[in-house]
Design an enzyme around this catalytic site. Structure first.
Site, PDB file in Angstrom:
ATOM      1  N   CYS A   1      -4.340   8.214   8.779  1.00  0.00           N
ATOM      2  CA  CYS A   1      -3.730   7.988  10.101  1.00  0.00           C
ATOM      3  C   CYS A   1      -4.286   8.809  11.256  1.00  0.00           C
ATOM      4  CB  CYS A   1      -2.226   8.210  10.010  1.00  0.00           C
ATOM      5  SG  CYS A   1      -1.401   6.849   9.171  1.00  0.00           S
TER       6      CYS A   1
ATOM      7  N   GLY B   1       0.805  -1.214   0.000  1.00  0.00           N
ATOM      8  CA  GLY B   1       0.000   0.000   0.000  1.00  0.00           C
ATOM      9  C   GLY B   1       0.841   1.268   0.000  1.00  0.00           C
TER      10      GLY B   1
END
Ligand code: UDX
Ligand code: UDX
Length: 465
Positions: free
Chosen positions: A277, A12
């Site tokens: 995140c 990713g």
């Protein structure tokens, strides 16, 4: 122990660029990146480097240099695990959408699957490196699975969080502020730490390679992201006060940023932070705090997210109220969909929430983003489940030309700070819009004076009238 063969599970945004840079900097180490997603691996192997699944400035050149030499992308997970002395786990750890910890805790399903697969396949001792951001003490869960289901081989678990930011991943990887390695304090643990440190030492100065215990390392990643997000929420909180009082948040940022104790970075007011995140890691931190009964700590960090939600909401509310309290049937042009410039990543992008709010008000939205593809935009909206995907497709259109995007629009909303937006012919855009022509600059990147001279009604986040 000298590492000659590395495997990374997860190709990713983190695994791909990180392994590409390790392969570039360590030509003697064979690096194999594996993923269960065949289409993604095919894209990493595409001859046309424009088709790499991750867009990062400078990444194509690195892949070109190392791919086929010592960098390989494959779906043969078992084989790569078997061959490697060191295995990075870089699979996604989304926020749980079900059961205990729903909406807060990280879902460790994929991590556990990886651990079980590694245990099943491994015939020699291996070092396992957690690259994914994980809740504190995940390493012990991984170790438990490996030790109890493995073929009696010895595993060392290291935590090596990634601090790269998207859009500057290559730069961040090539000259990191620090590399953090957490491991056991036993002699075997220390040996494993030094084996990984030796990989980074190919290009990172020793004084920037920090060694800690595993828990400190895991918690440091969550803490770093929480602190960064908190700065954005703090300046965004000030942006609303600035708008009410006639202060300018950019002037305030500059004034406080020159204080060396505060520092100048991460003080840019925006329509809200996004990315895979910040929200996930803070929710995770809140969940950990709550699970230890630390409710005040949990509430403190949760406020960073609530402020961020408020910032997105008030941006769309302001568009509606400024456009005479209705956007129904009005065309609103979106410049930008990515969560920040120089990336094609849209996870948690503020644009998604702003679009959803405006679609609830029956606006007709047209989107232009230099790097985000149409299917991604519709997938982001459909994921919210607010309306049917047919409705999303009928109310929101995706254009590949910014001038067409803005043609006949009542208002333009700038959602991502792409540099090219500053270079457009704003006079031409103005001439082709409905009047009065509004610009809502959620990134504060356009020149107020120039736009007002052309005739726009210009709103800049954090700037009072
Ligand atoms: C991920 C995590 O989201 C983040 O918490 C962590 O810090 C780093 O890894 P990212 O690389 O951005 O970040 O995630 P993503 O782009 O979704 O890539 C994960 C990849 O893992 C996907 O390509 C997925 O197909 C792959 N995967 C997932 C596997 O190969 N095996 C699995 O079992 C699960
Ligand atoms: C972040 C961390 O920076 C990185 O260290 C970690 O490894 C992963 O999470 P990333 O999410 O890729 O990286 O981007 P970042 O540059 O941190 O930006 C996050 C969000 O905050 C973006 O939406 C950005 O636009 C926003 N932001 C950032 C602001 O609104 N203002 C700022 O001053 C800085």
């Amino acid at each position: 122990m000298k590492i000659k063969n590395i495997c990374c599970i997860g190709a990713g945004y983190v695994g791909g660029p990180t392994m590409a840079v390790i392969a570039k900097q360590c030509p003697n180490i064979k690096v194999t990146v594996v993923d269960i997603n065949e289409a993604r691996i095919a894209a990493w192997n595409d001859d046309n480097l424009d088709n790499l699944p991750v867009f990062e400035p400078g990444l194509d050149a690195i892949v070109k240099e190392a791919r086929g030499r010592n960098l390989f992308f494959s779906t043969e997970v078992d084989k790569a695990i078997d061959e490697a002395e060191m295995i990075f786990i870089s699979v996604n750890t989304p926020t749980k959408t079900y059961g205990k910890g729903k909406g807060m805790a990280a879902d460790l399903k994929y991590i556990e699957l990886c651990a079980r697969q590694i245990a099943r396949v491994s015939k020699q001792d291996k070092i396992i490196v957690e690259k994914s951001t994980l809740p504190v003490r995940t390493a012990s869960a991984i170790k438990d699975i490996l030790d109890n289901t493995g073929n009696d081989v010895a595993f060392q678990i290291l935590s090596n969080p990634e601090f790269l930011a998207e859009g500057t991943a290559v730069e961040d990887l090539l000259s990191p502020d620090r590399v953090l390695i957490g491991g056991d304090t036993t002699p075997e643990g220390t040996k494993a730490i030094e084996a990984l440190a030796a990989v980074y030492a190919h290009w990172v100065p020793q004084e920037r390679i920090l060694r800690t215990n595993v828990w400190s390392s895991e918690l440091s990643k969550l803490t770093a992201n929480a602190f960064l997000a908190q700065r954005v929420s703090s300046i965004n909180a000030m942006s609303e006060i600035c708008e009410k009082t006639g202060a300018d948040v950019n002037e305030v940022s500059k004034a406080i940023g020159m204080d060396s104790r505060i520092g100048a970075k991460f003080l840019k007011s925006s329509v809200g932070f996004g990315g895979s995140c910040f929200q996930k890691d803070i929710l995770n931190l809140v969940y950990i705090a709550k699970s230890y009964g630390l409710n005040e700590v949990a509430d403190y960090w949760e406020q960073v997210i609530l402020m961020n939600e408020h910032q997105k909401q008030r941006f769309s509310d302001n568009i509606v109220s400024t456009l005479y309290n209705t956007v129904s049937g009005k065309k609103i042009a979106f410049l930008g969909w990515a969560f920040k410039k120089d990336t094609n990543d849209t996870r948690e992008s503020a644009a998604i929430k702003v679009a959803d709010n405006l679609l609830n008000e029956q606006a007709e939205i047209t989107v232009f983003d230099p790097k985000v593809v149409e299917e991604r935009i519709y997938a982001d909206l459909d994921y919210l489940n607010t309306r049917s995907s047919e409705e999303n497709r009928s109310l929101l259109k995706v254009e590949n030309n910014p001038y067409e995007t803005c043609k006949s629009a009542h208002a333009i909303a700038v959602l991502t700070e792409w540099d090219e937006f500053k270079t457009y012919d704003w006079k031409q855009i103005f001439d082709n819009m409905q009047k009065p022509a509004f610009v809502f600059d959620g990134r504060g990147i356009l020149d107020k004076e120039v736009l007002e001279d052309i005739g726009f009604v210009y709103y800049k986040i954090g700037t009072g009238q």
